[in-house]
Scaffold this motif. Sequence first.
Motif, PDB file in Angstrom:
ATOM      1  N   GLY A   1       5.382  -2.640   6.917  1.00 40.21           N
ATOM      2  CA  GLY A   1       6.724  -2.565   7.473  1.00 40.21           C
ATOM      3  C   GLY A   1       7.494  -3.865   7.389  1.00 40.21           C
ATOM      4  N   SER A   2       6.774  -4.986   7.310  1.00 39.25           N
ATOM      5  CA  SER A   2       7.436  -6.288   7.242  1.00 39.25           C
ATOM      6  C   SER A   2       7.650  -6.768   5.810  1.00 39.25           C
ATOM      7  CB  SER A   2       6.598  -7.326   8.001  1.00 39.25           C
ATOM      8  OG  SER A   2       5.315  -7.471   7.401  1.00 39.25           O
ATOM      9  N   TRP A   3       7.280  -5.952   4.837  1.00 36.12           N
ATOM     10  CA  TRP A   3       7.393  -6.350   3.433  1.00 36.12           C
ATOM     11  C   TRP A   3       8.671  -5.797   2.820  1.00 36.12           C
ATOM     12  CZ3 TRP A   3       3.775  -8.683  -0.169  1.00 36.12           C
ATOM     13  CH2 TRP A   3       2.685  -9.283   0.466  1.00 36.12           C
ATOM     14  N   SER A   4       9.216  -6.548   1.884  1.00 35.29           N
ATOM     15  CA  SER A   4      10.337  -6.070   1.078  1.00 35.29           C
ATOM     16  C   SER A   4       9.780  -5.218  -0.055  1.00 35.29           C
ATOM     17  CB  SER A   4      11.126  -7.252   0.516  1.00 35.29           C
ATOM     18  OG  SER A   4      11.938  -6.839  -0.562  1.00 35.29           O
ATOM     19  N   ALA A   5      10.147  -3.946  -0.072  1.00 38.71           N
ATOM     20  CA  ALA A   5       9.623  -3.058  -1.114  1.00 38.71           C
ATOM     21  C   ALA A   5       9.959  -3.550  -2.519  1.00 38.71           C
ATOM     22  CB  ALA A   5      10.131  -1.635  -0.897  1.00 38.71           C
ATOM     23  N   PRO A   6      11.198  -3.994  -2.798  1.00 35.59           N
ATOM     24  CA  PRO A   6      11.480  -4.483  -4.155  1.00 35.59           C
ATOM     25  C   PRO A   6      10.591  -5.655  -4.571  1.00 35.59           C
ATOM     26  CG  PRO A   6      13.529  -4.025  -3.012  1.00 35.59           C
ATOM     27  CD  PRO A   6      12.441  -3.913  -1.986  1.00 35.59           C
ATOM     28  N   GLU A   7      10.347  -6.591  -3.666  1.00 37.29           N
ATOM     29  CA  GLU A   7       9.497  -7.732  -4.001  1.00 37.29           C
ATOM     30  C   GLU A   7       8.050  -7.294  -4.213  1.00 37.29           C
ATOM     31  OE1 GLU A   7       9.869 -10.863  -1.177  1.00 37.29           O
ATOM     32  OE2 GLU A   7      12.042 -11.036  -1.398  1.00 37.29           O
ATOM     33  N   LEU A   8       7.589  -6.398  -3.359  1.00 36.66           N
ATOM     34  CA  LEU A   8       6.224  -5.892  -3.480  1.00 36.66           C
ATOM     35  C   LEU A   8       6.017  -5.196  -4.816  1.00 36.66           C
ATOM     36  CD1 LEU A   8       3.498  -5.256  -1.955  1.00 36.66           C
ATOM     37  CD2 LEU A   8       4.570  -3.112  -1.262  1.00 36.66           C
ATOM     38  N   LEU A   9       6.928  -4.311  -5.170  1.00 35.71           N
ATOM     39  CA  LEU A   9       6.790  -3.534  -6.402  1.00 35.71           C
ATOM     40  C   LEU A   9       7.022  -4.399  -7.629  1.00 35.71           C
ATOM     41  CD1 LEU A   9       8.444  -0.164  -5.356  1.00 35.71           C
ATOM     42  CD2 LEU A   9       6.052  -0.891  -5.196  1.00 35.71           C
ATOM     43  N   SER A  10       7.871  -5.404  -7.514  1.00 35.63           N
ATOM     44  CA  SER A  10       8.082  -6.326  -8.629  1.00 35.63           C
ATOM     45  C   SER A  10       6.805  -7.108  -8.935  1.00 35.63           C
ATOM     46  CB  SER A  10       9.226  -7.280  -8.309  1.00 35.63           C
ATOM     47  OG  SER A  10       9.401  -8.221  -9.340  1.00 35.63           O
ATOM     48  N   ALA A  11       6.119  -7.562  -7.885  1.00 33.20           N
ATOM     49  CA  ALA A  11       4.863  -8.294  -8.090  1.00 33.20           C
ATOM     50  C   ALA A  11       3.803  -7.387  -8.703  1.00 33.20           C
ATOM     51  CB  ALA A  11       4.382  -8.869  -6.760  1.00 33.20           C
TER      52      ALA A  11
ATOM     53  N   ARG B   1      -2.096 -14.401  -8.892  1.00 40.46           N
ATOM     54  CA  ARG B   1      -3.022 -14.442  -7.773  1.00 40.46           C
ATOM     55  C   ARG B   1      -2.326 -14.548  -6.421  1.00 40.46           C
ATOM     56  NH1 ARG B   1      -7.539 -12.678  -6.479  1.00 40.46           N
ATOM     57  NH2 ARG B   1      -8.388 -13.292  -8.489  1.00 40.46           N
ATOM     58  N   SER B   2      -1.277 -15.336  -6.327  1.00 43.18           N
ATOM     59  CA  SER B   2      -0.641 -15.599  -5.043  1.00 43.18           C
ATOM     60  C   SER B   2      -0.102 -14.321  -4.401  1.00 43.18           C
ATOM     61  CB  SER B   2       0.494 -16.614  -5.205  1.00 43.18           C
ATOM     62  OG  SER B   2       1.165 -16.805  -3.987  1.00 43.18           O
ATOM     63  N   ALA B   3       0.606 -13.507  -5.164  1.00 45.41           N
ATOM     64  CA  ALA B   3       1.176 -12.279  -4.607  1.00 45.41           C
ATOM     65  C   ALA B   3       0.079 -11.305  -4.176  1.00 45.41           C
ATOM     66  CB  ALA B   3       2.096 -11.621  -5.628  1.00 45.41           C
ATOM     67  N   TRP B   4      -0.957 -11.192  -4.994  1.00 48.01           N
ATOM     68  CA  TRP B   4      -2.077 -10.298  -4.674  1.00 48.01           C
ATOM     69  C   TRP B   4      -2.796 -10.767  -3.412  1.00 48.01           C
ATOM     70  CZ3 TRP B   4      -4.142  -5.779  -4.880  1.00 48.01           C
ATOM     71  CH2 TRP B   4      -5.525  -5.565  -4.832  1.00 48.01           C
ATOM     72  N   ASP B   5      -3.103 -12.058  -3.329  1.00 51.35           N
ATOM     73  CA  ASP B   5      -3.798 -12.572  -2.158  1.00 51.35           C
ATOM     74  C   ASP B   5      -2.944 -12.463  -0.902  1.00 51.35           C
ATOM     75  OD1 ASP B   5      -6.021 -13.138  -3.641  1.00 51.35           O
ATOM     76  OD2 ASP B   5      -5.662 -15.299  -3.781  1.00 51.35           O
ATOM     77  N   SER B   6      -1.640 -12.656  -1.044  1.00 53.64           N
ATOM     78  CA  SER B   6      -0.749 -12.533   0.112  1.00 53.64           C
ATOM     79  C   SER B   6      -0.763 -11.114   0.663  1.00 53.64           C
ATOM     80  CB  SER B   6       0.678 -12.927  -0.266  1.00 53.64           C
ATOM     81  OG  SER B   6       0.762 -14.301  -0.568  1.00 53.64           O
ATOM     82  N   LEU B   7      -0.780 -10.140  -0.233  1.00 54.95           N
ATOM     83  CA  LEU B   7      -0.830  -8.756   0.210  1.00 54.95           C
ATOM     84  C   LEU B   7      -2.151  -8.469   0.921  1.00 54.95           C
ATOM     85  CD1 LEU B   7       0.348  -5.904   0.314  1.00 54.95           C
ATOM     86  CD2 LEU B   7      -0.690  -5.479  -1.921  1.00 54.95           C
ATOM     87  N   LEU B   8      -3.257  -8.900   0.343  1.00 57.29           N
ATOM     88  CA  LEU B   8      -4.560  -8.662   0.964  1.00 57.29           C
ATOM     89  C   LEU B   8      -4.650  -9.341   2.323  1.00 57.29           C
ATOM     90  CD1 LEU B   8      -7.050  -8.918  -2.041  1.00 57.29           C
ATOM     91  CD2 LEU B   8      -5.927  -6.888  -1.103  1.00 57.29           C
ATOM     92  N   ASP B   9      -4.107 -10.534   2.427  1.00 57.44           N
ATOM     93  CA  ASP B   9      -4.097 -11.231   3.718  1.00 57.44           C
ATOM     94  C   ASP B   9      -3.312 -10.428   4.756  1.00 57.44           C
ATOM     95  OD1 ASP B   9      -5.605 -13.340   2.776  1.00 57.44           O
ATOM     96  OD2 ASP B   9      -3.877 -14.641   2.382  1.00 57.44           O
ATOM     97  N   ALA B  10      -2.140  -9.946   4.365  1.00 57.22           N
ATOM     98  CA  ALA B  10      -1.302  -9.200   5.296  1.00 57.22           C
ATOM     99  C   ALA B  10      -1.966  -7.901   5.745  1.00 57.22           C
ATOM    100  CB  ALA B  10       0.049  -8.905   4.664  1.00 57.22           C
ATOM    101  N   LEU B  11      -2.683  -7.259   4.827  1.00 61.02           N
ATOM    102  CA  LEU B  11      -3.345  -5.992   5.125  1.00 61.02           C
ATOM    103  C   LEU B  11      -4.702  -6.179   5.792  1.00 61.02           C
ATOM    104  CD1 LEU B  11      -2.646  -4.102   1.761  1.00 61.02           C
ATOM    105  CD2 LEU B  11      -1.346  -3.947   3.888  1.00 61.02           C
ATOM    106  N   ARG B  12      -5.106  -7.437   5.946  1.00 65.53           N
ATOM    107  CA  ARG B  12      -6.436  -7.757   6.487  1.00 65.53           C
ATOM    108  C   ARG B  12      -7.537  -7.121   5.636  1.00 65.53           C
ATOM    109  NH1 ARG B  12      -5.636  -7.712  13.132  1.00 65.53           N
ATOM    110  NH2 ARG B  12      -4.073  -9.390  13.157  1.00 65.53           N
ATOM    111  N   LEU B  13      -7.363  -7.289   4.326  1.00 71.48           N
ATOM    112  CA  LEU B  13      -8.371  -6.860   3.351  1.00 71.48           C
ATOM    113  C   LEU B  13      -8.936  -8.049   2.585  1.00 71.48           C
ATOM    114  CD1 LEU B  13      -6.644  -3.655   1.904  1.00 71.48           C
ATOM    115  CD2 LEU B  13      -8.613  -3.735   3.456  1.00 71.48           C
ATOM    116  N   SER B  14      -8.582  -9.254   2.985  1.00 72.84           N
ATOM    117  CA  SER B  14      -9.113 -10.461   2.357  1.00 72.84           C
ATOM    118  C   SER B  14     -10.568 -10.671   2.795  1.00 72.84           C
ATOM    119  CB  SER B  14      -8.250 -11.664   2.733  1.00 72.84           C
ATOM    120  OG  SER B  14      -8.007 -11.697   4.122  1.00 72.84           O
TER     121      SER B  14
END
Length: 330
Positions: free
Chosen positions: A210-220, A286-299
């Motif tokens: 919910g706190s993510w920008s969909a365009p930025e997420l999908l662009s990455a 790597r940065s975008a992928w790791d940021s997503l995993l961190d946010a989802l608590r999947l790191s």
Amino acid sequence: MKIERQLLIDLGQRETERRAAERDILSGYLIGSVARGEPQLGGTADIDLVLIHEQPPAMRREVVHLSPQVHLDIAHHGRDLYARPSELRVHRWIGPAMCEPIFLYDPEHYFEWAQAGARGQFFRPDHMLARAQSFLRQARGASSLLPVTGRWIRVYLKAVLEGANSIACLTGFPAAGRRVAIELESAARELECEHLLDAFLSLMGAGALGSWSAPELLSAWARAFDTATQHTHHVLLAPPRREYYLSAFQDLADSGQIQALLWPLLRTWEASMHTLESLGMESEFRSAWDSLLDALRLSPEWHPHRQEQLGNFLDQNHDWIQVWAERHGA
């Protein structure tokens, strides 16, 4: 532009007949979203075509581009797979696929014969229970591999999906693909299983989206996919799949269902990262992928907690299935 279902059926028919004229094709049939009557999402569709060969096929699966909006996803099976139809009715994936397909090509009535055997008593409670238990075993098996696997996200996602389908398949059909969360929601409603969808999404940390920008997420996601697809023949990352997934992700995000895109997004993004890592090309992604995993608590630091949560989910599903079995006399 709306894609007519009959057009997709005709395209599958044409491809099957073309190949039958050139190769050892015994039968051909359609499964998936076209067979179910809901082929389009985000203005794109795939045609899930199964071809049965007289001899063991040279490949198991391929993706064939037809247009920017449509591609064929072809599974190749040898005839021996269908030799014991009564056993297929309890196969967790093949049984449901054979239950309500669209026949395209079957001059010797081989698939008709096999389908009749597989579909007979398909909805008998003990057969439904057997498929549910098969999904649950597969989920537990994948979960047991998590401490030792080198692809934790991939194995975890498999366990989560198989676990969710241990219940969803009690509608007759498991959930998969771009609509997985939508199909699980429908199954939960039909079965009156209140925990199914929320638990599925919670296991992936979907609330953080919910706190993510969909365009930025999908662009990455698209940047990683675009680079990886140039260096692999994996069907999950085939070039025609790019628009197929991206258009669906955008459609779900725009309609306020961003959580529903998470499982296929993670599955395809992980495959992209695995390909890039194998080539030493992952650093700029790597940065975008790791940021997503961190946010989802999947790191990695969250892996033990997530595995425990998964185990609780599977135990809860086991208990729910047992109640279902008792209620239905299975």
